[in-house]
Write an enzyme that holds these catalytic residues in place. Structure first.
Site, mmCIF file in Angstrom:
data_model
loop_
_atom_site.group_PDB
_atom_site.id
_atom_site.type_symbol
_atom_site.label_atom_id
_atom_site.label_comp_id
_atom_site.label_asym_id
_atom_site.label_seq_id
_atom_site.Cartn_x
_atom_site.Cartn_y
_atom_site.Cartn_z
ATOM 1 C CB CYS A 59 -4.203 11.731 8.089
ATOM 2 S SG CYS A 59 -3.484 10.209 9.198
ATOM 3 N N GLY A 87 9.014 10.108 -0.094
ATOM 4 C CA GLY A 87 8.896 9.470 0.859
ATOM 5 C C GLY A 87 9.252 8.563 1.601
ATOM 6 C CB THR A 88 8.343 4.870 1.206
ATOM 7 O OG1 THR A 88 7.210 5.343 1.493
ATOM 8 C CG2 THR A 88 9.061 3.596 1.537
ATOM 9 C CE LYS A 108 1.152 13.752 1.057
ATOM 10 N NZ LYS A 108 2.310 13.911 2.381
ATOM 11 C CB ALA A 151 -1.435 3.170 11.486
ATOM 12 C CG ASN A 206 1.606 18.101 6.027
ATOM 13 O OD1 ASN A 206 0.462 17.947 7.357
ATOM 14 N ND2 ASN A 206 1.380 17.005 5.007
ATOM 15 C CB ILE A 244 -2.135 9.788 -3.958
ATOM 16 C CG1 ILE A 244 -1.108 8.709 -3.944
ATOM 17 C CG2 ILE A 244 -3.028 9.857 -5.570
ATOM 18 C CD1 ILE A 244 -1.435 7.583 -4.548
ATOM 19 C CB THR A 275 -1.335 5.918 2.801
ATOM 20 O OG1 THR A 275 -2.046 6.461 3.605
ATOM 21 C CG2 THR A 275 0.481 6.699 2.854
#
Lengths: 279, 320
Positions: B141, B276-277, B176, B81, B110, B202, B204
Site C-alpha cells: 500500500c 478492481g477499479t 500482493k 489515498a 487481504n 500490481i 497501485t
C-alpha cells in the site's frame, strides 16, 4: 433505503440549459425503478463516449411515475469534464444509470416551521424535499416553510419556477443583483433569532463554504439542521471509501463516514470542520 | 475425448483454475479495496459466479483512514489515498464474514500490518475463522507510511514477512506486490522462496495531481495510488516479467475493465485476474467480464481456460 437500487440504461428525454452552466436533464426510467427519497442521489455515466472513467453523483430533483414508465429530473452545474459531456448529450441518447442511493432527509414529528437553505445547484434536493416531503405535510403540522435561495448572481438562480407560491421565498445573491445582497447564510443570520428551536428544522445543501458557514452560524443556535453533502465519489455504493467526511461519533471521537452510504444527508452538528479542503 | 464431448465442452468451457492449492471455479477475483466486504455489490453481482472475493485490507485493530479528499480522477484512471480504512480483523469475522459465508465463493482475506508481528497476528486470527479460503498479504500500500510498502519495496523484508505469515497459516498464501520498485521480479522471487503460494500484481502506482487554481494537491495525503486503465500496460509488462521468473501462479491486476483486458493478462501468463477499479464504474463489471471470457473461449474453440494461460506467442510477427 427501503427498496433496492437498480443498475440500468436510462434514456434522455430532455436536456436543456436553464441558466449559465446549469442544465436540467430529464430521463426516462422503467417503472421498476425504486421511488427515491428526497436527498437520495443517482450515479450516471455516459458509457458511449471516451469520457471520464467514473460515474458522477447527481441528487434527485424530481421524480414522477407515469403509466408505463417513470421520469426523473436532474439539475446539474457544469463543473468539470464529466458534467460538460452530460450537457452536450441529446434527447434519445442513453446513460448508464444506477440508484437511488444513499440516505435522504427525514422529517421529524412535531415540526411546525421548516427552513430550507440552498446555495447554487444545492437547490435541487431541497426542491425535491419540498414537493415530496414537506408540502404533503402542510396542514398536518407544518405551518410555515421558508426557502432561502442563494446564488452568485440573479441569472444563476435556478428552480424558481418550482418554488413560486409553494413557500415563503427569500432570495439572496452574492452580487446583489436580486434580493438580499450577500450570501444566503448572511440573511439567515439576521432571521435566525426569531425561530423557536423546539419546533423548527433546517435543511441545507450548497457549496462547501456555505456548509461551513452554516456550521458556524448554528454552533450556538440549537435548531437542528440536516445537511446534504457533496463529495467526489468513485462508486457511490460504499465500497471505495473515497467520499469520506469527518464526523463526531457517539463516544465523542472523530471518525470518517461515507457521504454515499452513511449520507449524503448528515446532522450538521455531527460534522467536524477540520482541513481547509473539508466540507 | 470424443467429438460429442468436445462439442459439449466448447459450449460450456471449463474455467476452473488452481492458485496455490486454492481451487477456483473461474479466474475472476475482486481486488481488495474495490469490492467492500462483498455486501455492497450483492444487488448487482451474483457472488456465487465469482472465482473469489478478496475483501478490503484488514489490520489487527480498526483503522479510520486518511482525511479527505481521498480520491481524484485522472486521465483513464483514479488516484486514491484511502489509507487502509477498515473495521479490523475481529470485527470483520463477527460482522462481515457471515454475509459472505452464505455464498459459494472463495473468500480471500487481504491483510496488512505495521510490523511483522502484526501481520502474523492478523493471519493467525483470520486463519482460524470459518469461511476464509486464502490470505493475501498486502506489502504494497503506497498510502500509509507503515502500510506495507516498507516491506514490499525490499526483497529481504518482503521475504521476512512472507515467511513469518507462512508460519501462522496453512491457507493458500498470496503476496500482493508493489510496482513501485526497480525490479519487481526480485521481490517476486524472494517471496516465492519464502513460501508464498502465489503472487498478485500490481498494486497501485504512486501518483499525484494538483489543483492549479488553489496550488494545492488534490488529495489530502498529497500522493495517492493510481489505478484504472492508465496502469494496465505497465501491469501487463510486470505480469509478463514475473510469470517468466517464478514457478508459482501469478494473479494479474491493473486496470482490467473488459473481458479483452482480462484475456490479455491470462494469455500473458496470469493464472487468474483481479478486477478492481472497474467495480466502481460498472458494479456488474465482473459478470460482464466473465461472460465475455466464456464467449471468447467458445469462439476460439478453447475447452479449458488453462490452455489459454501463458499461451502468448512472442515469435516475430509473420512467423507465428
Amino acid at each position: 433505503m427501503s427498496e433496492k437500487e437498480s443498475l440500468l440504461t436510462a434514456q434522455i428525454i430532455d436536456n436543456r440549459r436553464v441558466a449559465p452552466a446549469h442544465f436540467l436533464m430529464t430521463v426516462r426510467l422503467p417503472l421498476s425503478f425504486a421511488t427515491p427519497f428526497p436527498g437520495q442521489f443517482v450515479m450516471i455515466r455516459n458509457d458511449e463516449c471516451d469520457g471520464p472513467l467514473l460515474a458522477r453523483p447527481l441528487s434527485v430533483y424530481g421524480f414522477q411515475r407515469q403509466q408505463d414508465h417513470a421520469v426523473m429530473d436532474l439539475l446539474y452545474r457544469v463543473a468539470g469534464r464529466g458534467t460538460s459531456l452530460f450537457s452536450r448529450m441529446m434527447p434519445g441518447e442513453e446513460l448508464c444509470f444506477f440508484g437511488p442511493l444513499g440516505k435522504g432527509f427525514s422529517v421529524p414529528t412535531g415540526v411546525k416551521r421548516v427552513l430550507l437553505v440552498a446555495g447554487g445547484v444545492g437547490v435541487a434536493p431541497l426542491i425535491f424535499l419540498l414537493h415530496k416531503g414537506l408540502l404533503p405535510a402542510h396542514g398536518k403540522g407544518i405551518i410555515e416553510t421558508i426557502f432561502y435561495l442563494g446564488a452568485r448572481t440573479a441569472e444563476l438562480l435556478t428552480g424558481l419556477e418550482r418554488l413560486c407560491g409553494s413557500c415563503d421565498l427569500k432570495i439572496c445573491t452574492d452580487d446583489g443583483s436580486r434580493g438580499y445582497h450577500g450570501p444566503v447564510t448572511g440573511l439567515l443570520k439576521h432571521d435566525i433569532g426569531g425561530f423557536d428551536a423546539g419546533d423548527t428544522v433546517i435543511y441545507a445543501c450548497g457549496p462547501k463554504p456555505m456548509v461551513r458557514a452554516m456550521g458556524n452560524l448554528l454552533q450556538d443556535a440549537p435548531i437542528p439542521c440536516q445537511v446534504s453533502l457533496e463529495e467526489r465519489m468513485a462508486c457511490g455504493l460504499g465500497a471505495c471509501l473515497g467520499c469520506a467526511v469527518a464526523v463526531r461519533t457517539g463516544e465523542g471521537k472523530t471518525d470518517y463516514r461515507r457521504v454515499c452510504k452513511d449520507g449524503p444527508v448528515f446532522d450538521l452538528r455531527d460534522i467536524v470542520f477540520t482541513s481547509p479542503a473539508g466540507p | 475425448m470424443g467429438p460429442k464431448n468436445k462439442q459439449e465442452s466448447h459450449n460450456s468451457p471449463c474455467l476452473a483454475v488452481a492458485i496455490g492449492g486454492l481451487e477456483l471455479k473461474n479466474p475472476l477475483m475482486t481486488a481488495s479495496g474495490t469490492f467492500g466486504y462483498g455486501e455492497e455489490f450483492a444487488p448487482f453481482v451474483a457472488l456465487n459466479r465469482l472465482g473469489a472475493v478478496i475483501v478490503k485490507g484488514l489490520s489487527l485493530e480498526p483503522r479510520s483512514g486518511n482525511p479527505p479528499p481521498r480520491i481524484m480522477e485522472t486521465p483513464s484512471g483514479m488516484l486514491n489515498a484511502v489509507g487502509l480504512q477498515n473495521v479490523g480483523a475481529r470485527a470483520f469475522i463477527a460482522e462481515k464474514l457471515p454475509f459472505l459465508r452464505q455464498y459459494n465463493v472463495a473468500v480471500i482475506a487481504n491483510i496488512f500490518g505495521e510490523t511483522v508481528e502484526e501481520y502474523q497476528r492478523v493471519a493467525e486470527i483470520l486463519s482460524g475463522a470459518k469461511g476464509i479460503h486464502g490470505i493475501e498479504i498486502n506489502i504494497s500500500c503506497p498510502n500509509v507510511n507503515k502500510g506495507g510498502l516498507a516491506f514490499g519495496a525490499r526483497p529481504d523484508a518482503a521475504a521476512e514477512v512472507t515467511e513469518k505469515v507462512r508460519g501462522e497459516t496453512d491457507l493458500p498464501l498470496l503476496v500482493k506486490l508493489t510496482p513501485n520498485v526497480t525490479d519487481i521480479t526480485e521481490v517476486a522471487l524472494a517471496v516465492e522462496a519464502a513460501g508464498a503460494d502465489a503472487v498478485s500484481l500490481i498494486n497501485t502506482l504512486t501518483g499525484m495531481s494538483v489543483d492549479i487554481e488553489l496550488r494545492r494537491p488534490h488529495l489530502a495525503n498529497i500522493t495517492g495510488g493510481l489505478s484504472g486503465p492508465a496502469i494496465r500496460p505497465i501491469a501487463l509488462r510486470m505480469v509478463w516479467q514475473v510469470a517468466n521468473a517464478v514457478k508459482i501462479p501469478v494473479v494479474g491486476i491493473g486496470g482490467i475493465m473488459s473481458a479483452a483486458d482480462a484475456l490479455e493478462f491470462l494469455i500473458t501468463g496470469a493464472s487468474a485476474v483481479q478486477i478492481g477499479t472497474a467495480n466502481f464504474i460498472r458494479p456488474a463489471a465482473t459478470m460482464e467480464i466473465l461472460d465475455g471470457i466464456v464467449n471468447y473461449m467458445i469462439r476460439h474453440g478453447i475447452g479449458d481456460i488453462t490452455e489459454l494461460i501463458g499461451s502468448l506467442n512472442t515469435n516475430q510477427a509473420g512467423e507465428g
